[in-house]
Scaffold this motif. Structure first.
Motif, PDB file in Angstrom:
ATOM      1  N   ASN A 184       1.142   1.030   6.402  1.00  0.00           N
ATOM      2  CA  ASN A 184       1.120  -0.428   6.553  1.00  0.00           C
ATOM      3  C   ASN A 184       0.075  -1.006   5.608  1.00  0.00           C
ATOM      4  N   ALA A 185       0.402  -1.014   4.319  1.00  0.00           N
ATOM      5  CA  ALA A 185      -0.540  -1.495   3.311  1.00  0.00           C
ATOM      6  C   ALA A 185       0.228  -1.863   2.051  1.00  0.00           C
ATOM      7  N   PHE A 186      -0.368  -2.757   1.283  1.00  0.00           N
ATOM      8  CA  PHE A 186       0.218  -3.144   0.012  1.00  0.00           C
ATOM      9  C   PHE A 186      -0.008  -2.059  -1.034  1.00  0.00           C
ATOM     10  N   SER A 187       0.707  -2.218  -2.152  1.00  0.00           N
ATOM     11  CA  SER A 187       0.498  -1.350  -3.307  1.00  0.00           C
ATOM     12  C   SER A 187      -0.929  -1.515  -3.825  1.00  0.00           C
ATOM     13  N   ASN A 188      -1.481  -0.441  -4.401  1.00  0.00           N
ATOM     14  CA  ASN A 188      -2.838  -0.500  -4.947  1.00  0.00           C
ATOM     15  C   ASN A 188      -2.924  -1.340  -6.215  1.00  0.00           C
ATOM     16  N   ASP A 189      -1.794  -1.610  -6.831  1.00  0.00           N
ATOM     17  CA  ASP A 189      -1.773  -2.397  -8.058  1.00  0.00           C
ATOM     18  C   ASP A 189      -1.900  -3.877  -7.709  1.00  0.00           C
ATOM     19  N   PRO A 190      -3.033  -4.530  -8.017  1.00  0.00           N
ATOM     20  CA  PRO A 190      -3.202  -5.950  -7.653  1.00  0.00           C
ATOM     21  C   PRO A 190      -2.184  -6.861  -8.322  1.00  0.00           C
ATOM     22  N   GLN A 191      -1.601  -6.407  -9.455  1.00  0.00           N
ATOM     23  CA  GLN A 191      -0.617  -7.240 -10.140  1.00  0.00           C
ATOM     24  C   GLN A 191       0.698  -7.327  -9.358  1.00  0.00           C
TER      25      GLN A 191
END
Length: 751
Positions: free
Chosen positions: A324-331
């Motif tokens: 339950n987390a977003f991708s590590n790539d901030p873009q």
């Protein structure tokens, strides 16, 4: 001490005391401190006796060569058991001081609440939400109005607050800071501790479109006004929901939804009002009903649309979420952080063209442009957004879009001084995080009428009203404010929806507002589920030979709660005061001494039939043989002002034994009622001496011995299975079976 009278005669004395100091003046059963004393005396005496030597020499064949000496040693000791005076001269231990009569499970955590799914009650006799009947598509959200839930940031009350937020803005009823003493006037707050409460606010705007409301007029909705607002706001609704950490209400004995609510009609006493609903049980997590679980972290991480399916609402991922987390790539965040519908505002304009085409001729140009900018009405705006500062937006309006889901996890802040995220986690249609989309709707429903005329004690589950006077405001002025305490009994729902029996599996709570024509802001100082150690006794307690009619018994109301000195010290019609001789416990620190809260168990009974009874009980292990008396303070008051009760119309009883039906002792006394509007200083009327429970345990056992003696004497009127009683000083003592005060396992208090 030793004293030598002469070289042959010495006396001595010893005195020892072992004393324990309790942490508080209230000590629990079997944790009693001691103050034991032992004292004693001793003596030694030695004397030479020549006469004995001579007498022995007179015996034939005996001749002494040493002198005869008399040695006398004596000792005496006396043990005196005792206890420190702090727990009373006779020593008092508490089986229960009722400080645990109330245990709370806080519901105010803002991040635990999410936008509510539409309650699906179309299969009930009078559905509130006919738009949830099967296969109606987007109609499912046609009546959703805007709702916001938030706690006001403390920075608004500091010098770092936006320059356009004036002291008058900070002093508005629904924006000002709340002091804890407003609802707990008798609470002492130590120096250096925070004086204000972290409140829970719910703002409901029935005329404004809520997220994912594509209302274009239907058989279930009224459509839009020319200015883009919702027609017939009283038919709209707005709600939030959250998971519950403790789902077995039977095991935890959760009895109430309890909260302190600020007067919601301060600014508009002529408000038409509406209803506040609570749902407890299973509620659908499918906020956008399509049978598919939406989770932002499963959406594409670029502008290329891959691994998604389309529904009537937007896009949902095909892939299964791993974490339950977003991708590590901030873009990639900008492509995923786009709300439950999986659509950015640009995509929404393309996806909901039919909706936009229908309303284009229904609303004015400005209203249409506002809707066109965010067709799903789910764009997030942080409450410190610079646009708010530039347009002089007041504090409460700054939170209108704070709970929206598109852009609420952005890694790009609109201000270099702080993060403007609402959360760092993706929005998921799985609020209890069990990796399953729950679509079931089986719940109990509770209804509160929030109208100015219904805000009185005795109606709408209102149990107390706190009048906070001369409350200081940031602008230097003072204000008066009413706070209402609500206690909603969970075992008495107004209706049941779906298939639900019992309270062993209550997974969610859903809160929603309906029937409001005007906006309203609810400020909760406390909001919690309440349980206690004492449970309701649900089996039969009818007096043998008396059988009240079924109708009367069904009308009996019975609720268990608590009252305390901090919250109810100014309670109407009778304030809660400390019983005689009881003192509030104290907390000592290096700089101050603070009184703790003091609490009592409350039992509220209405329409009790003659010969019937209601009671609470608690399981425990007690050996009372070393104790003399069992005591309790009791207060009784009429449920309604003009009820006329005489002493003895109601009696209180205490049962103790190995069970409640076959082996128990019972003590019963008639109750004296305290008149309504008795003042705080009338301690002797609020706690009349006649109501004091004082059970002589030896005398209680004597009743059993007397009964057994009559049984041995072949008295056919007496049996161990039939209640045998004796009346002593107006108090009735009863024994059934073979109870033993050395092995008390259950304790009951009843009326």
């Amino acid at each position: 001490a030793n004293y030598e009278i002469n070289r042959d005669f010495m006396i001595g004395a010893t005195l020892m005391n072992l004393r324990e100091s309790p942490l508080t003046q209230k000590v629990n059963y079997q944790e009693e401190p001691i103050s034991n004393t032992i004292w004693g005396m001793d003596l030694t005496y030695k004397k030479e006796l020549p006469i004995i030597t001579k007498l022995i020499d007179l015996l034939p064949f005996y001749q002494t060569k040493s002198p005869s000496i008399l040695n006398l040693t004596a000792e005496f000791a006396h043990f005196i058991p005792g206890n420190p005076n702090v727990i009373g001269n006779s020593g008092t231990a508490y089986i229960d001081d009722f400080e645990a009569a109330k245990r709370s499970y806080d519901l105010k955590m803002i991040g635990s609440w999410f936008l509510a799914s539409t309650p699906q009650d179309y299969n009930t006799s009078a559905p509130l939400f006919p738009e949830t009947s099967k296969d109606l598509g987007l109609t499912y959200g046609f009546n959703r109005a805007k709702i916001a839930w938030y706690s006001i940031d403390d920075n608004f009350y500091t010098p770092s607050a936006p320059s356009n937020i004036t002291n008058n803005d900070k002093s508005q009823p629904y924006a000002r800071p709340i002091k804890e003493t407003e609802i707990r006037p008798n609470k002492e707050i130590p120096q250096g501790q925070i004086q204000t409460l972290r409140e829970f606010n719910i703002a409901y705007y029935p005329s404004e479109r809520g997220p994912y409301n594509f209302d274009t007029l239907s058989a279930y909705s009224a459509g839009l006004n020319p200015d883009g607002t919702l027609r017939a706001p009283e038919t709209r609704w707005g709600g939030i929901m959250r998971k519950l950490e403790s789902t077995d209400f039977e095991a935890t004995n959760i009895e109430y939804i309890e909260f302190w609510l600020m007067d919601p009609f301060i600014e508009n006493p002529y408000h038409s009002g509406g209803k506040l609903y609570f749902n407890l049980g299973e509620v659908s997590e499918d906020i956008l009903r399509d049978g598919r679980k939406s989770f932002e972290n499963g959406l594409p991480i670029s502008s290329e649309i891959i691994d998604v399916d389309s529904t009537i609402w937007g896009r949902v991922p095909k892939l299964q979420a791993v974490v339950n987390a977003f991708s590590n790539d901030p873009q990639s965040r900008q492509y995923q952080d786009i709300g439950y519908d999986g659509l950015s505002s640009t995509d929404e304009r393309n996806y909901h063209q039919t909706f936009l085409q229908k309303i284009q001729n229904q609303v004015e140009a400005q209203a249409y442009n506002n809707i066109l900018a965010d067709p799903s009405a789910d764009d997030f705006t942080y409450f410190r957004n610079q646009s708010y500062d530039q347009n002089d937006i007041k504090i409460t309006d700054r939170y209108k879009k704070y709970n929206n889901t598109e852009g609420n996890s952005s890694v790009v802040s609109d201000n270099s001084q702080y993060s403007s995220q609402a959360t760092s986690l993706p929005n998921v249609e799985d609020i209890n995080q069990d990796n399953t989309l729950s679509e079931a709707e089986n719940y109990y429903e509770y209804i509160i009428n929030l109208t100015p005329g219904d805000m009185v004690i005795g109606k709408n589950c209102i149990t107390d009203i706190q009048e906070a006077t001369s409350v200081p405001l940031p602008n230097g002025e003072t204000t008066n404010c009413k706070w209402y305490q609500f206690k909603i009994p969970i075992r008495e729902p107004h209706r049941k929806v779906g298939v639900i029996e019992g309270f062993q599996s209550i997974k969610f709570v859903r809160l929603f507002l309906k029937d409001f024509e005007d906006p309203i802001i609810l400020r909760f100082a406390t909001f919690e589920l309440v349980s206690g150690e004492w449970r309701k006794y649900t089996d039969n307690l009818l007096t043998p030979g008396l059988y009240p009619s079924g109708t009367q018994t069904e009308n009996t109301t019975f609720t268990v709660a608590s009252v305390n000195i901090e919250e109810n010290g100014k309670r109407s019609p009778i304030p809660y005061v400390l019983p005689p001789g009881i003192e509030r416990e104290k907390i000592y620190s290096t700089t101050s001494m603070t009184d703790m809260n003091e609490q009592a168990q409350s039992i509220k009974i209405g329409e009790l039939s003659d010969g019937d009874a209601r009671a609470i009980y608690k399981s425990m292990e007690l050996d009372m043989r070393q104790y003399k008396h069992l005591k309790m303070f009791v207060h009784a008051e009429q449920l309604h002002e003009f009820d006329q009760y005489n002493t003895g119309d109601l009696t209180l009883f205490v049962r103790l034994g190995t069970d409640f039906t076959n082996n128990y002792y019972e003590y019963e006394l008639p109750l004296t009622f305290t008149p309504w509007y008795t003042g705080y200083s009338s301690e002797e009327l609020i706690w009349p001496e006649n109501n004091n429970v004082d059970i002589d345990l030896e005398r209680l056992v004597k009743v059993k011995e007397n009964r057994n003696a009559r049984i041995r004497a072949n008295d056919n009127t007496v049996s161990s299975t039939i209640p045998y009683y004796e009346i002593i000083d107006g108090k009735k003592m009863t024994v059934v079976g073979m109870p033993n005060i050395a092995g008390v396992k259950v304790l009951m208090i009843g009326i």
